[in-house]
Every structure is written in C-alpha cells, then in structure tokens.
Write a protein that holds these residues in place. Structure first.
Motif, PDB file in Angstrom:
ATOM      1  N   VAL A  46     -26.235 -30.336 -76.994  1.00 58.76           N
ATOM      2  CA  VAL A  46     -25.849 -31.867 -76.932  1.00 58.76           C
ATOM      3  C   VAL A  46     -26.747 -32.557 -76.983  1.00 58.76           C
ATOM      4  CG1 VAL A  46     -24.778 -33.392 -75.426  1.00 58.76           C
ATOM      5  CG2 VAL A  46     -24.309 -30.955 -75.012  1.00 58.76           C
ATOM      6  N   GLN A  47     -27.928 -32.112 -76.543  1.00 62.01           N
ATOM      7  CA  GLN A  47     -29.124 -33.675 -76.562  1.00 62.01           C
ATOM      8  C   GLN A  47     -30.173 -33.701 -77.865  1.00 62.01           C
ATOM      9  OE1 GLN A  47     -31.173 -33.268 -73.001  1.00 62.01           O
ATOM     10  NE2 GLN A  47     -31.169 -35.575 -72.826  1.00 62.01           N
ATOM     11  N   GLN A  48     -30.379 -34.672 -78.486  1.00 63.09           N
ATOM     12  CA  GLN A  48     -31.200 -34.317 -79.407  1.00 63.09           C
ATOM     13  C   GLN A  48     -32.883 -33.961 -78.847  1.00 63.09           C
ATOM     14  OE1 GLN A  48     -30.390 -34.951 -82.843  1.00 63.09           O
ATOM     15  NE2 GLN A  48     -28.499 -34.722 -81.869  1.00 63.09           N
ATOM     16  N   PRO A  49     -33.661 -33.440 -79.772  1.00 63.72           N
ATOM     17  CA  PRO A  49     -35.132 -33.599 -78.365  1.00 63.72           C
ATOM     18  C   PRO A  49     -35.379 -34.335 -79.237  1.00 63.72           C
ATOM     19  CG  PRO A  49     -34.139 -32.402 -81.357  1.00 63.72           C
ATOM     20  CD  PRO A  49     -33.509 -33.232 -80.899  1.00 63.72           C
ATOM     21  N   ASN A  50     -35.534 -35.522 -79.441  1.00 63.33           N
ATOM     22  CA  ASN A  50     -35.760 -36.302 -78.473  1.00 63.33           C
ATOM     23  C   ASN A  50     -36.040 -37.050 -77.174  1.00 63.33           C
ATOM     24  OD1 ASN A  50     -34.210 -37.309 -80.465  1.00 63.33           O
ATOM     25  ND2 ASN A  50     -34.994 -39.175 -80.361  1.00 63.33           N
ATOM     26  N   GLU A  51     -34.871 -37.014 -77.447  1.00 59.77           N
ATOM     27  CA  GLU A  51     -34.037 -37.510 -75.856  1.00 59.77           C
ATOM     28  C   GLU A  51     -34.597 -36.365 -74.700  1.00 59.77           C
ATOM     29  OE1 GLU A  51     -32.520 -40.418 -75.339  1.00 59.77           O
ATOM     30  OE2 GLU A  51     -32.684 -41.170 -76.854  1.00 59.77           O
ATOM     31  N   ALA A  52     -34.434 -35.266 -75.455  1.00 59.34           N
ATOM     32  CA  ALA A  52     -34.414 -34.024 -73.999  1.00 59.34           C
ATOM     33  C   ALA A  52     -36.571 -34.527 -73.674  1.00 59.34           C
ATOM     34  CB  ALA A  52     -34.772 -32.486 -74.716  1.00 59.34           C
ATOM     35  N   ARG A 285     -36.986 -43.002 -82.650  1.00 57.72           N
ATOM     36  CA  ARG A 285     -36.327 -41.904 -81.640  1.00 57.72           C
ATOM     37  C   ARG A 285     -37.393 -41.838 -80.633  1.00 57.72           C
ATOM     38  NH1 ARG A 285     -39.324 -40.022 -85.794  1.00 57.72           N
ATOM     39  NH2 ARG A 285     -41.086 -38.643 -85.067  1.00 57.72           N
ATOM     40  N   PHE A 286     -38.213 -42.594 -80.309  1.00 57.43           N
ATOM     41  CA  PHE A 286     -39.601 -42.202 -79.177  1.00 57.43           C
ATOM     42  C   PHE A 286     -39.869 -44.457 -78.499  1.00 57.43           C
ATOM     43  CE2 PHE A 286     -41.135 -38.744 -81.105  1.00 57.43           C
ATOM     44  CZ  PHE A 286     -40.521 -38.111 -80.506  1.00 57.43           C
TER      45      PHE A 286
END
Length: 298
Positions: A46-52, A285-286
């Motif tokens: 579900v989550q994108q790596p950057n959000e996680a 993204r960050f």
C-alpha cells in the motif's frame, strides 16, 4: 508497518543522551523493499517506500521530541537523500554540502546507538528461519551504509559484503554472489594477502555454479589470477583451495585462450557498486509539510 518500529521498542531507539550528530539510516532496494535502522518495513503493497520511511523517522522524532537526521540510500533512483524530519511530521532534504562530513566521531556515535553486530544477529535469525529475502535485503542495507560511512575496504563493510554474498548464494543468485564475493577477495588481495585465500575460495564456489559463458570467462580469469598470485606470494593453501585453483584453470582451458586479468593494483576496488547520484535539495518524495497525517504504524 512492522510493529518492531514502534516507539515502545526501546532497543530500536537512539539513546537519549547520544551526541546530536547521530542520524538514522534507511535503504530502499531495487525491488522496493525498504529498511529503516536494520528493520525491514512491511508495507503490505500500500505505502510507497518514501512515505514509509518518513513515517518511521517521524515516529522517532516525536519520541525524542526533537528533529531527527537521516541518510536514505535509494537504489530505485540511484541516489542518497539526506533528511531532517521534525516531530510534527514535516521534513526536508538537504544538499550534500549542507550535511556534516562522516568523520570518525560521528560514525562511532551512530554505530554505538545502532550497533552493526546487532543488525548482523537479526540477519542471521532471518536466515535461520529461511526468510532469505528479508535476510538478503537487510544485509544489502547494512553493507551499503557501512560502505558509505567507512569505505569499501573497511573491515565491517567487507564482512557485511561477505554475508550478502553468502545470502545471494543461498537464494540461488550465483551471478550476484560471485560479484560480491569477488569484490571481497579483490580487496583482501590488495590489503591483507594472508587472509585472502578463504575469500577467493568463496568466490570460486559461487563461480562454479555459473552457467553464463561470458561470466564464466571474465570472472574465472580474475579468479585464476588471484590463485596464481597467492601461490607466487607463498601464501599457504589448503588442499581444498589447491583443488579449487586447479578446477578454475581446467574449466578455463576447456574454453580456449582468454584475455589476461589486470595486474595487481590496477583492478578497481568495487567496480560492481553502482554509483549513487549526489544529494540535492528539495527532493519531492522526501519533502512533507507540517501536519500532514502519517500512515498507521500497524
């Protein structure tokens, strides 16, 4: 997200009295698998790596009540991102020239807060449970960050690379295992010849499983050169190592003439390490504004 990253897990939090130079580390593998401080995040697709990563680091910041620094190696975009994340969840990226240089003091402080040996133990536990993907990704993250901090020839970085090579072998990725093990052997031959034979043997064991003829030729020629150098330098070789050297020579001779390997000192240290792009400001993204809701931690 994996419950092991909740604030209640004191073993995974930086010590409150640690110097402010300490930062967290994160890693995104080429397949999107994501690691924060030696823990694989379970994002459920579900989550994108950057959000996680931002959620996990913001959790640390809230727990400490202070901004947290982080270094993210993202292999999906071949880049290193250096972050500042605040307790309110906001974050920004900084350029490399804004960041503090690694330095022995900072490296020692970071590794005291998050010991590499504790991460190795976690990798071993995953491997013992046959969770080879998790073990391999964690080993890759450890090797990448140790290499970034300490350099490819550092002892801890070398050990992490050797573990990564072993796990690639266990997973049946013999090409990658050969590449990683050869880099360890190459560095040992350069810096500590007395300890090189076991590393050349590990690289040979992976190489013997290769089927790609071009890889057999290029990697095999370098292996043969290593075995010959060890013999010329008078390094004692066990019978098993002598047999391996003969096996390499025999397999190559069956293929016919080959190009000579580079002489000692001219071969690259870690040619297979794909270079990372320099950090720059404002990586979208960050970057996160204050008050933006984070994802649940479970």
């Amino acid at each position: 997200m994996n419950q092991s990253l909740t604030p209640r897990d004191d073993a995974n939090l930086p010590v409150l009295t640690a110097p402010p130079l300490i930062r967290l580390d994160a890693f995104v593998a080429e397949d999107g698998s994501t690691v924060v401080n030696g823990h694989l995040l379970e994002m459920g697709g579900v989550q994108q790596p950057n959000e996680a990563i931002l959620d996990a680091i913001a959790m640390f910041a809230r727990t400490l009540g202070a901004p947290v620094a982080a270094t993210v190696i993202d292999r999906t975009v071949m880049q290193v991102a250096r972050l500042r994340v605040h307790p309110d969840g906001s974050s920004r990226t900084i350029a490399e020239d804004e960041d503090l240089p690694p330095g022995r003091e900072r490296t020692a402080a970071e590794e005291e807060a998050f010991p590499p040996l504790a991460r190795v133990e976690r990798i071993i536990r995953h491997a013992q449970r046959e969770e080879l993907h998790a073990a391999f990704v964690l080993a890759s993250a450890l090797r990448e960050h140790l290499t970034l901090r300490r350099g490819a020839e550092d002892e801890l970085a070398l050990e992490a690379r050797a573990i990564e090579a072993y796990l690639a072998f266990r997973r049946g990725d013999y090409t990658l295992s050969t590449v990683l093990a050869l880099t360890v052997a190459r560095i040992r031959c350069r810096t500590d010849l007395a300890r090189a034979a076991p590393e050349v043997a590990r690289a040979t064991a992976a190489w013997q499983r290769l089927l790609d003829e071009s890889q057999v030729a290029t990697r095999g020629q370098e292996l043969l050169h290593m075995w010959e150098r060890l013999s010329e330098e008078g390094v004692p070789l066990e019978p098993a190592h002598q047999a391996m050297a003969r096996a390499v020579r025999n397999r190559l001779e069956q293929r016919g003439p080959a190009l000579p390997a580079l002489p000692p000192g001219q071969e690259p240290i870690a040619p297979e390490d794909k270079p990372l792009k320099p950090t720059r400001r404002g990586l979208r993204r960050f970057t996160r504004r204050a008050g933006r809701p984070t994802q649940p931690s479970s």
